[in-house]
Design a protein around this motif. Structure first.
Motif, short mmCIF file in Angstrom:
data_model
loop_
_atom_site.label_atom_id
_atom_site.label_comp_id
_atom_site.label_asym_id
_atom_site.label_seq_id
_atom_site.Cartn_x
_atom_site.Cartn_y
_atom_site.Cartn_z
N PRO A 37 47.78 41.73 11.91
CA PRO A 37 46.89 42.15 10.82
C PRO A 37 47.60 43.14 9.90
CG PRO A 37 45.73 42.20 12.92
CD PRO A 37 47.17 41.95 13.24
N LYS A 41 50.81 38.16 3.51
CA LYS A 41 50.05 36.91 3.55
C LYS A 41 50.99 35.72 3.36
CE LYS A 41 45.69 38.86 1.89
NZ LYS A 41 45.04 38.71 3.21
N SER A 150 48.96 46.49 14.31
CA SER A 150 48.43 46.30 12.96
C SER A 150 49.33 47.08 12.00
CB SER A 150 46.98 46.78 12.84
OG SER A 150 46.88 48.17 13.07
N LYS A 152 49.37 49.15 8.27
CA LYS A 152 48.56 49.74 7.22
C LYS A 152 49.35 50.86 6.55
CE LYS A 152 44.03 51.82 6.31
NZ LYS A 152 42.75 52.29 6.90
#
Length: 227
Positions: A37, A41, A150, A152
């Motif tokens: 995550p 993309k 993840s 971020k």
């Protein structure tokens, strides 16, 4: 009116059949991603030869299950405007490739972030490692045992798994639910919350420890997972 409706129906059926035919001719179907995550993309396609293609702005990654080991062989290509089919490449040879058993374990593609390629690696033992490959230098720049990663704000966040067989770990991290989870067939992970600055690849320890249940990762003989 009836002729008009019949005409619309016939035209619709023709379009549907033509679309289905064209889609199958392209040799791939779209597939939902199973990547870290927060990673870049990708346009993902499942190809008819059994491989999976991940198309990014600067790279195209093609993975295919190995016939020799658990895991996948991974071919990395530089993106090219002439590549219109995700399952083929304009380049005859990959820019870089990673074998299923490379780096001492069973590798599965796990995402791309900038010039970093991530691998999920099963070691044949009851834990997994997360690896990061620098695509410019084609070198391993990070690895650690992990769960729940993840990305971020330029940081990789994850939980480092510790060696649960060590009594010192169990003494340091109280886990009152451990017996219950194990009776339910779960594996108990003792973890530390971690982060990595993806610009410098510097690990940051939080000093926060906890435990969590997971499905058993399992073990296997070395010949099943790599070197």
């Amino acid at each position: 009116m009836q002729k008009f409706l019949l005409s619309i129906t016939a035209t619709t059926v023709f379009i549907i059949l033509t679309s289905a035919f064209s889609y199958s001719q392209e040799g791939y179907i779209e597939e939902k991603p199973q990547l870290i995550p927060g990673s870049d993309k990708a346009v993902i396609a499942k190809c008819t030869d059994g491989s999976t293609a991940y198309t990014y702005e600067n790279y195209k990654i093609q993975t295919k299950p190995s016939e020799d080991f658990e895991g996948s062989n991974i071919d990395i290509y530089k993106s090219n405007p002439e590549d219109t089919d995700p399952c083929t490449s304009y380049h005859p040879k990959p820019y870089y490739y990673i074998k299923a058993g490379e780096f001492g374990g069973s590798n599965t593609f796990y995402g791309l972030y900038g010039n970093l390629l991530f691998l999920d690696q099963w070691t044949g033992r009851d834990f997994k490692r997360l690896l990061a490959i620098n695509m410019d230098s084609k070198s391993l720049v990070f690895f650690d045992t992990y769960v729940q990663p993840s990305i971020k704000d330029g940081k990789l966040n994850y939980f480092r798994t510790l060696k649960a067989k060590r009594q010192s770990v169990k003494d340091k991290i109280p886990c009152p639910e451990a017996d219950k989870w194990e009776s339910q067939g779960k594996q108990v992970l003792y973890v530390e919350k971690m982060s990595v600055n993806l610009s410098t690849m510097k690990k940051e320890h939080s000093g926060e420890f906890s435990c969590m249940p997971t499905d058993p990762i399992g073990t296997a003989a070395p010949k099943r997972y790599g070197h």
